[in-house]
Motif scaffolding. Structure first.
Motif, short mmCIF file in Angstrom:
data_model
loop_
_atom_site.label_atom_id
_atom_site.label_comp_id
_atom_site.label_asym_id
_atom_site.label_seq_id
_atom_site.Cartn_x
_atom_site.Cartn_y
_atom_site.Cartn_z
N THR A 1 -5.40 17.14 74.18
CA THR A 1 -6.04 18.17 75.03
C THR A 1 -6.60 19.48 74.38
O THR A 1 -7.59 19.93 74.57
CB THR A 1 -4.82 18.48 75.98
OG1 THR A 1 -4.23 17.08 76.68
CG2 THR A 1 -5.36 19.46 77.10
N HIS A 2 -5.68 20.21 73.49
CA HIS A 2 -6.18 21.34 72.95
C HIS A 2 -7.28 21.18 71.87
O HIS A 2 -8.23 21.90 71.65
CB HIS A 2 -5.04 21.81 72.35
CG HIS A 2 -3.85 22.60 73.10
ND1 HIS A 2 -4.07 23.59 73.62
CD2 HIS A 2 -2.52 22.32 72.95
CE1 HIS A 2 -3.11 23.91 74.43
NE2 HIS A 2 -1.89 23.29 73.85
N GLY B 1 -9.87 19.09 72.68
CA GLY B 1 -11.07 18.97 73.27
C GLY B 1 -11.14 17.39 73.66
O GLY B 1 -12.30 16.98 74.13
N LEU C 1 -10.65 14.94 75.63
CA LEU C 1 -9.79 14.82 76.85
C LEU C 1 -9.71 13.37 76.93
O LEU C 1 -8.66 12.82 77.56
CB LEU C 1 -11.00 15.35 77.76
CG LEU C 1 -10.90 16.87 77.64
CD1 LEU C 1 -11.78 17.33 78.86
CD2 LEU C 1 -9.57 17.59 77.86
N LEU D 1 -4.04 17.65 84.42
CA LEU D 1 -4.56 18.81 83.80
C LEU D 1 -5.81 18.19 83.21
O LEU D 1 -6.94 18.90 82.99
CB LEU D 1 -3.56 19.10 82.62
CG LEU D 1 -4.08 20.28 81.69
CD1 LEU D 1 -4.68 21.55 82.40
CD2 LEU D 1 -3.20 20.42 80.58
N VAL D 2 -5.78 16.88 82.28
CA VAL D 2 -6.93 16.43 81.77
C VAL D 2 -8.17 16.15 82.80
O VAL D 2 -9.32 16.53 82.44
CB VAL D 2 -6.76 14.98 80.92
CG1 VAL D 2 -7.85 14.30 80.50
CG2 VAL D 2 -5.50 15.35 79.95
N THR E 1 -8.74 17.67 85.44
CA THR E 1 -9.28 19.07 85.92
C THR E 1 -10.14 19.54 84.78
O THR E 1 -11.34 20.07 85.19
CB THR E 1 -8.22 19.98 86.05
OG1 THR E 1 -7.18 19.75 87.05
CG2 THR E 1 -8.77 21.57 86.35
N LYS E 2 -9.88 19.37 83.54
CA LYS E 2 -10.68 19.96 82.26
C LYS E 2 -12.09 19.01 82.22
O LYS E 2 -12.94 19.87 81.95
CB LYS E 2 -9.95 19.96 81.19
CG LYS E 2 -8.88 20.88 81.05
CD LYS E 2 -7.97 20.99 79.64
CE LYS E 2 -7.11 22.14 79.48
NZ LYS E 2 -7.89 23.26 79.09
N ALA F 1 -14.30 20.15 84.92
CA ALA F 1 -15.29 21.46 84.41
C ALA F 1 -16.14 21.19 83.16
O ALA F 1 -17.34 21.74 82.93
CB ALA F 1 -14.11 22.36 83.83
N ALA F 2 -15.82 20.11 82.29
CA ALA F 2 -16.43 19.84 81.20
C ALA F 2 -17.47 18.89 81.30
O ALA F 2 -18.58 18.47 80.63
CB ALA F 2 -15.70 19.47 79.81
N ASP G 1 -17.07 15.66 81.46
CA ASP G 1 -16.58 14.68 80.71
C ASP G 1 -16.36 13.48 81.41
O ASP G 1 -15.25 13.16 81.95
CB ASP G 1 -15.44 14.86 79.75
CG ASP G 1 -15.11 13.80 78.55
OD1 ASP G 1 -15.47 12.65 78.75
OD2 ASP G 1 -14.33 14.32 77.62
#
Length: 303
Positions: free
Chosen positions: A69-70, A72, A74, A101-102, A104-105, A108-109, A111
């Motif tokens: 996760t950190h 990137g 995902l 969380l993944v 959500t990210k 945004a990305a 992906d």
């Protein structure tokens, strides 16, 4: 002094190498890299530890998921959280938090593979988490064209659609996915529900899809010599496809069912519906004419 032979020397080298490998604790190396902010390196070390069976699988998957996760990665993070839940059912809540969380990210990305995987795992693992907003994001990106993930998520996306028109559009895609996946019996009620809602041009498209699927199910039932459901589905195709080639094909199949049951008169009546107003060279009419001629007197063959 006696020198060691080649065999003894080789064994000694292998023993030293084995000790060296055993001394490498990849989990510890991963922890050090993680603390130092080397998340990609940490992920590699945790996966090496898993590969070599070092330590608790659940703990290592958890650490690998956090590192991914950190870093990137995902998609990798989603996969690791899924593996965490499977390795230890008691940590399902942790996996669910991570997958959310993944997702959500990933939204945004942009992906899409990661989002699709995370949402699919949330559904598959029955985390109890709402996936509506994520499913809508996938559908909006046009990333739910087929497969089990689409079958699972499209109804959720439709239920969370902002307006009736988009809801119809998503349910239509859902019906198409079912049909392409050989699940026409499930697709027909969805198509029919869309047709009843009366929104153009969805009515026409949904009715056409329902008729085609009904015909497909009918033929499958006939091929399996299940005549009662075959007749029901052929009649459904005829009604839905009235005035179209699909409806005429329904009459052709209905005639086949009736012939198989020994109702030759009923079969001929059904086939004559196919022949009515048929254009020259019409392939359905040719097939219907051949069937009628096969049971008619030689002198009364239809031309």
């Amino acid at each position: 002094m006696r020198l060691a032979g080649p065999r003894s020397l080789l064994l000694g080298i292998l023993a030293i190498a084995g000790c060296t490998r055993a001394a490498v604790d990849h989990e510890v190396l991963g922890d050090r890299a993680y603390v130092a902010g080397g998340f990609a390196e940490a992920l590699t070390e945790y996966r090496l530890a898993l590969l070599q069976g070092q330590g608790s699988a659940a703990r290592l998957h958890s650490k690998a998921a956090a590192a991914a996760t950190h870093a990137g990665d995902l998609l990798g993070a989603a996969q690791e959280y899924g593996l965490l839940a499977r390795a230890d059912g008691q940590r399902l809540e942790e996996a669910a938090d991570g997958l959310e969380l993944v997702a959500t990210k990933a939204v945004a990305a942009g992906d899409r593979p990661a989002l699709r995987t995370a949402v699919g795992l949330m559904r598959e693992l029955q985390t109890g988490r709402s996936v509506g907003q994520f499913a809508t994001a996938l559908a909006a990106a046009g990333d739910l064209e087929g497969g089990e993930t689409a079958v699972s998520i499209l109804p959720v996306a439709a239920a969370n659609a902002p307006d009736a028109r988009q809801q119809d559009s998503l349910m239509y895609v859902y019906a198409q996915v079912l049909a392409r996946g050989g699940r026409c019996a499930r697709a027909v009620p969805v198509y029919e529900a869309l047709a009843r809602r009366g929104r153009l041009p969805m009515v026409t498209e949904a009715t056409r899809g329902a008729a085609f699927c009904a015909l497909r199910v009918a033929q499958e039932q006939l091929d399996a010599t299940r005549y009662d459901p075959a007749e029901e589905w052929f009649r459904r195709a005829i009604t839905l496809g009235e005035g179209t080639p699909t409806g005429r094909a329904g009459y052709l199949g209905l005639g086949d069912v009736l012939r198989a049951r020994g109702d030759l008169m009923g079969a001929v009546v059904a086939w004559e519906q196919v022949l009515a107003d048929a254009a020259p060279g019409d392939s359905l009419a040719e097939r219907a004419r051949a069937r009628v001629n096969a049971i008619a007197d030689p002198g009364s063959a239809i031309r």
